[in-house]
Write an enzyme that holds these catalytic residues in place. Structure first.
Site, PDB file in Angstrom:
ATOM      1  N   LYS A 132     -91.391  67.300 -29.010  1.00  0.00           N
ATOM      2  CA  LYS A 132     -92.048  66.028 -29.300  1.00  0.00           C
ATOM      3  C   LYS A 132     -93.461  65.947 -28.706  1.00  0.00           C
ATOM      4  CE  LYS A 132     -91.039  61.126 -29.647  1.00  0.00           C
ATOM      5  NZ  LYS A 132     -90.143  60.025 -29.284  1.00  0.00           N
TER       6      LYS A 132
ATOM      7  N   MET B 233     -58.621  76.856 -55.639  1.00  0.00           N
ATOM      8  CA  MET B 233     -58.671  78.289 -55.347  1.00  0.00           C
ATOM      9  C   MET B 233     -57.741  78.629 -54.185  1.00  0.00           C
ATOM     10  SD  MET B 233     -59.917  80.923 -56.700  1.00  0.00           S
ATOM     11  CE  MET B 233     -61.510  80.948 -57.516  1.00  0.00           C
TER      12      MET B 233
ATOM     13  N   PHE C 103     -81.118  64.423 -23.655  1.00  0.00           N
ATOM     14  CA  PHE C 103     -80.458  63.731 -24.763  1.00  0.00           C
ATOM     15  C   PHE C 103     -80.889  64.351 -26.099  1.00  0.00           C
ATOM     16  CE2 PHE C 103     -80.522  60.247 -27.956  1.00  0.00           C
ATOM     17  CZ  PHE C 103     -79.140  60.136 -28.081  1.00  0.00           C
ATOM     18  N   GLN C 104     -79.941  64.626 -26.936  1.00  0.00           N
ATOM     19  CA  GLN C 104     -80.157  65.266 -28.232  1.00  0.00           C
ATOM     20  C   GLN C 104     -80.906  66.589 -28.121  1.00  0.00           C
ATOM     21  OE1 GLN C 104     -81.572  62.340 -31.138  1.00  0.00           O
ATOM     22  NE2 GLN C 104     -79.433  61.852 -31.593  1.00  0.00           N
TER      23      GLN C 104
ATOM     24  N   GLU D 273     -77.783  65.800 -42.737  1.00  0.00           N
ATOM     25  CA  GLU D 273     -78.781  66.874 -42.704  1.00  0.00           C
ATOM     26  C   GLU D 273     -78.361  68.106 -43.500  1.00  0.00           C
ATOM     27  OE1 GLU D 273     -77.816  65.144 -40.064  1.00  0.00           O
ATOM     28  OE2 GLU D 273     -79.578  64.410 -38.982  1.00  0.00           O
TER      29      GLU D 273
END
Lengths: 589, 168
Positions: free
Chosen positions: A167, A486, A117-118, A55
């Site tokens: 949802k 760097m 969940f999630q 993502e």
């Protein structure tokens, strides 16, 4: 017909709203909470969905898409880990003012707060890393919220906006609400037109300057390509020198004699000294970032400062300015050009001639010089050769973060805006490759090159699978010095050469890695073979990784050590022994 | 560089929506600004507006930043610095619980009268006073009660308004 049959599901409404906002591409990754949206996407063919492999990459790809087109980039991720993975990208977009709308799934409203969940508190987590965010609690609000989100993302100083979508809201039904044009937001109405009195004062101050400098930044890119044309026109009208920030590269043609190169920590000697010694500084669309100013107490002490910015909170944040102008850079420049032409002010030619003579002396130091030998490729040389082969082609450059990024900013020349995508504010390793995918999606026939380091590229290497799937001919040009360069440079300069954890052990064979993903891999370590390799890379119409083995010890110069002033530059490897970094500077990043 | 800090009372008109207080408070904590007092409540149910009054301290540059940063939040309608924009009034309300008997109880009641504090709860051995006024007065009253059996204090923080007929 029953009413529920005429109404549409939230997910369908969302897709319709995106189409009405002229969205063409969505970068995303599916999951449980967004399944209704993926179902709606399946049933239509107006929106193209690009399936990324992480993502974070979805947001960077959308950033690349947005920065190279001027449109809003759109991201679609699921709840919980989908949203938290997007956080780095969102913060990156916030720091660099990139317009993004990120749709995140959420557990159904009746489960919010239950540690489902999630589930994650997405609006809570993203509040400080977005320009604004929304939790849509009822399907009635969905279409209106989407339209508002696009308005907020693209207006004023652009930025990322998150819409969190439970949802059940996606599955409930409601009628569609079309966007209202023009948008009249009840509280968010950024000032775009400048105060005419201040514009007049600015013209007077600019006309009277003896040692002027333009300092132009990413705000001009965000104001659209016309703003860059106006900037170029205005700077040429005045005949004054100009420097660009990292984010502003391309807003003024790099090949122009009036261009002094990039300024700041790894900017050119002439740009930084001109900033220090100037008497009038004209900052347009830049924000006096700490990479630019160096030691604040000694930042351009003798100058009157004009600051044009669309965000009032950027004004007087780090540096106190004499003449702030709030407004869109394009509109302000339009006024500058109009007034300058109308007034035809007589500038102090004698003083300007002396100023240019001084600048030319600084230029003669040739601060970007390096020594290429026959044995190992210097990273600077690799980029000079790369530029030689792409300069006449339609090309876009992205970068990761580190030495290679600074060298790219120094050695690649940008003649136009929207051609240079880099993570400036946040400094996100792993930005460049997914950003290049987004650019390539928007410009399928152009040459898109991610200038990378071998450490940064590993941070989003999984996206090789995405470029394979969509046959995106992105080129990854790795300057491989086997170090986080760097980090190693700072350890050398600040920590007695104790290279703690900055060596890249167990690197993959990038050639085989490319082949494993159906891309083409090449490796080059002899300076004599570099040109041929670059030519081949450009000719191949497939994704290519070029592993350029460069000098491992090369450092990026010039450098203003942290906490030092503009005149305190290190010009090369022999320069640092004489000037130890102050304790004050050590604590700075 | 100006380094002297001063206290400012800032009035902010915002949409009364979930998360707005978190946005404001998060801005202060995220950027390291002080909050000395903060009050918030809906003030216009029809227009769905709330008013937040913040007392903060900082150098002039920081105060300017705070106002610009607040104004940048999408649900913020108006930001006013009452301290610099002319005369204004500030009020605070405190509930002060004092426990005691005998002389101390009588003295507490007498002082409450002087401060025009109202008794809003009384038991044989305790009072709850309601006192309003500027912070100075409220603090003085609480200070006096400390010797007379102070057991509990609740303060609202400051609400403020400009003098004269103009709205925020």
């Amino acid at each position: 017909m029953k009413p529920e049959e005429s109404a549409t599901t939230g997910a369908d409404l969302l897709v319709k709203a995106l189409i009405d906002e002229e969205v063409e591409v969505v970068f995303g990754y599916p999951g449980g909470a967004v399944l209704p949206i993926y179902d709606s996407l399946f049933k239509q063919n107006r929106l193209r969905h690009i399936l990324v492999r992480h993502e974070q990459a979805a947001v960077h790809a959308a950033e690349g898409y947005a920065r190279s087109t001027g449109k809003v980039g759109v991201v679609l991720v699921t709840s919980g880990p989908g949203a938290t993975n997007a956080v780095t990208g969102l913060t990156d977009a916030l720091m660099d003012s990139v317009p993004i709308v990120c749709l995140t799934g959420q557990v159904p409203t009746h489960l919010i707060g239950n540690d489902a969940f999630q589930e994650a508190d997405t609006t809570g987590i993203t509040r400080p890393c977005t320009k604004h965010n929304y939790l849509v609690k009822a399907v009635e609000d969905l279409a209106r919220t989407v339209h508002e989100a696009f308005y907020v993302a693209r207006s004023g100083r652009p930025g990322p906006v998150v819409i969190d979508l439970p949802k059940d809201v996606l599955m409930n039904k409601h009628d569609y609400v079309a966007p209202k044009k023009p948008v009249q937001h009840k509280s968010y109405r950024p000032q775009v037109k400048p105060d005419p009195k201040k514009v007049e004062q600015a013209i007077e101050l600019i006309a009277g300057a003896k040692r002027p400098i333009f300092y132009a930044g990413g705000g001009i890119v965000n104001a659209g390509p016309k703003a860059s044309k106006l900037l170029t026109q205005f700077v040429r009208l005045t005949g004054y020198p100009i420097t660009n920030t990292l984010m502003g590269l391309g807003t003024f043609p790099a090949s122009d004699k009036q261009f002094l190169g990039m300024l700041g920590m790894h900017g050119t000697y002439e740009a930084n000294l001109a900033m220090y010694h100037c008497d009038v500084m004209i900052n347009i669309g830049a924000r006096f970032d700490d990479r630019i100013t160096g030691k604040l107490a000694e930042f351009s002490p003798k100058s009157k400062k004009i600051h044009v910015d669309i965000d009032p909170s950027s004004i007087n944040k780090n540096v106190r300015v004499d003449l702030p102008i709030v407004g869109d850079a394009g509109l302000v420049l339009e006024e500058f050009v109009r007034l300058w032409k109308a007034k035809q002010p007589r500038t102090d030619q004698k003083a300007l001639k002396a100023w240019w003579a001084e600048i030319d002396k600084w230029r003669a130091r040739n601060c970007l010089a390096y020594k290429q030998d026959k044995e190992t490729i210097k990273p600077q040389y690799a980029l000079e050769r790369l530029y030689h082969h792409i300069k006449d082609k339609d090309h876009f450059i992205t970068t990761e973060v580190g030495q290679h990024q600074m060298w790219a900013a120094q050695f690649l020349k940008f003649e136009q805006p929207n051609r240079w995508m880099t993570s400036g504010g946040l400094g996100t390793m792993g930005y460049g490759f997914p950003a290049a995918m987004g650019v390539q999606i928007a410009h399928p026939d152009s040459l898109v090159i991610d200038v990378a380091g071998e450490a940064s590229i590993m941070m989003n290497i999984q996206e090789l699978s995405t470029v394979a799937q969509y046959r995106l001919p992105v080129k990854i040009f790795i300057l491989n010095n086997q170090y986080m360069g760097m980090v190693r440079q700072w350890q050398e300069l600040l920590h007695g050469g104790r290279y703690s954890e900055s060596y890249m052990e167990s690197l993959p064979d990038f050639v085989k890695l490319a082949e494993a993903f159906g891309a083409v891999g090449m490796r080059v370590h002899e300076p004599a073979k570099l040109d041929e390799t670059i030519k081949q890379m450009i000719a191949i119409k497939k994704p290519v990784i070029v592993d350029v083995l460069v000098d491992k010890a090369e450092n990026c110069f010039p450098m203003i050590p942290s906490g030092a002033a503009h005149y305190d530059m290190l010009l090369g490897p022999d320069d640092h022994a004489a000037k130890p970094v102050s304790e004050e500077g050590m604590v700075l990043v | 560089m100006q380094t002297a800090t001063s206290s400012h009372t800032i009035s902010v008109l915002v949409d009364n929506e979930p998360g707005i207080l978190a946005r404001v408070v998060g801005l202060f904590s995220g950027r390291g600004y002080n909050i000395e007092s903060l009050t918030v409540a809906e003030t216009d149910a029809k227009a769905n507006l709330s008013r937040i009054t913040i007392v903060t301290t900082g150098t002039p540059m920081v105060i300017e930043q705070i106002k610009a940063q607040l104004d940048r939040l999408v649900p913020v309608h108006t930001v006013r610095d009452l301290t610099v924009e002319g005369p204004h009034i500030e009020r605070e309300l405190a509930l002060v619980k004092v426990k005691g008997t005998g002389d101390k109880r009588v003295e507490a009641l007498r002082l409450a009268d002087v401060f025009r504090a109202k008794v809003i709860d009384a038991k044989m051995d305790s009072f709850v006073f309601e006192v309003t006024g500027n912070s100075d007065k409220v603090e003085t009253f609480i200070g006096l009660m400390e010797t007379l059996g102070l057991v509990d204090v609740g303060r609202t923080g400051i609400v403020a308004m400009s003098r004269g007929g103009e709205a925020l």
